[in-house]
Design an enzyme around this catalytic site. Structure first.
Site, mmCIF file in Angstrom:
data_model
loop_
_atom_site.group_PDB
_atom_site.id
_atom_site.type_symbol
_atom_site.label_atom_id
_atom_site.label_comp_id
_atom_site.label_asym_id
_atom_site.label_seq_id
_atom_site.Cartn_x
_atom_site.Cartn_y
_atom_site.Cartn_z
ATOM 1 N N ASN A 14 0.835 -1.219 0.000
ATOM 2 C CA ASN A 14 0.000 0.000 0.000
ATOM 3 C C ASN A 14 0.862 1.259 0.000
ATOM 4 O OD1 ASN A 14 -3.064 -0.249 0.212
ATOM 5 N ND2 ASN A 14 -2.333 -1.926 1.504
ATOM 6 N N HIS A 109 -8.247 -1.050 6.232
ATOM 7 C CA HIS A 109 -8.591 -2.396 6.697
ATOM 8 C C HIS A 109 -9.190 -3.173 5.523
ATOM 9 C CE1 HIS A 109 -9.627 -5.442 9.624
ATOM 10 N NE2 HIS A 109 -10.812 -5.546 9.037
#
Ligand code: GRF
Length: 206
Positions: A14, A109
């Site tokens: 990420n 998440h």
């Protein structure tokens, strides 16, 4: 341009997606420091390759929570950090840091909170729980960090269907791709001060 710290514990895909968005001109932040509890995390290597300083900070190396928190705040201040992005960070952020950076700390998440989150819900466990529950959709949640795991106000959610043929691995792969495609939008919105937080509701253009 906001000065941004990245907190990570693992591979940092990420983080890489955010670096790529910055390089393509979509994301306007300066990554001034990468902080990791795990000195061997590949995400730290990604930082070094991009000229971003890495600081290894693990609670276990300090005699008390107070010393650990003070050092963390000192590092954030030394790198003029204005916002924090968690990119696969497995540790809880000390309350004093949350307080100082209230509504300026983002986490991602790999499921649709408030389901399938909380302490111990990370990696494949999340996707297996989604499948075991028989959920027909899953997705991603980007939220502001508060004092508990996975519980702060939600900034962004995107969903995908869960076909009958999915297993935890295939679902994980599609969810991760969704994370890479969207996390930067929430980071940019915080960096540009575009969000309004009223109670648990976050509004504003992403
Ligand atoms: C992601 O699935 C993210 O949602 C979760 O941790 C994982 C990190 O993956 N918080 P990576 O290190 O960015 O590849």
């Amino acid at each position: 341009m906001s000065n941004c710290a990245v907190f990570l514990s693992g591979g940092g895909s990420n983080f890489q997606a955010l670096i790529d968005r910055k390089n393509s001109g979509d994301l306007h932040v300066d990554f001034t420091v990468c902080i990791s509890n795990n000195s061997k995390a590949y995400g730290c290597e990604r930082a070094r390759k991009n000229g971003i300083p890495v600081v290894h900070l693990a609670r276990g190396r300090f005699g008390s929570n107070e010393e650990y928190t003070a050092r963390l705040l000192e590092v954030l201040s030394a790198h003029s950090v204005e916002m924090i992005v968690c990119a696969g960070y497995m540790k809880i952020i000390p309350a004093a840091v949350v307080e100082q950076y209230r509504n300026k700390i983002l986490n991602i998440h790999p499921a649709l909170l408030p389901s399938f989150g909380g302490k111990g819900m990370y990696g494949k466990r999340v996707h297996q729980a989604v499948l075991d529950h028989g959920a027909k959709v899953s997705g991603i949640t980007v939220h502001l960090i508060d004092e508990q795991y996975d519980s702060g106000p939600i900034v962004l959610q995107e969903c995908i269907p869960v076909p009958d043929t999915d297993d935890a691995e295939s679902l994980a792969g599609r969810v991760l791709a969704l994370e890479h495609a969207h996390y930067w939008r929430a980071v940019e919105a915080v960096a540009q001060n575009r969000l309004t937080i009223t109670g648990r509701r976050v509004t504003g253009e992403l």
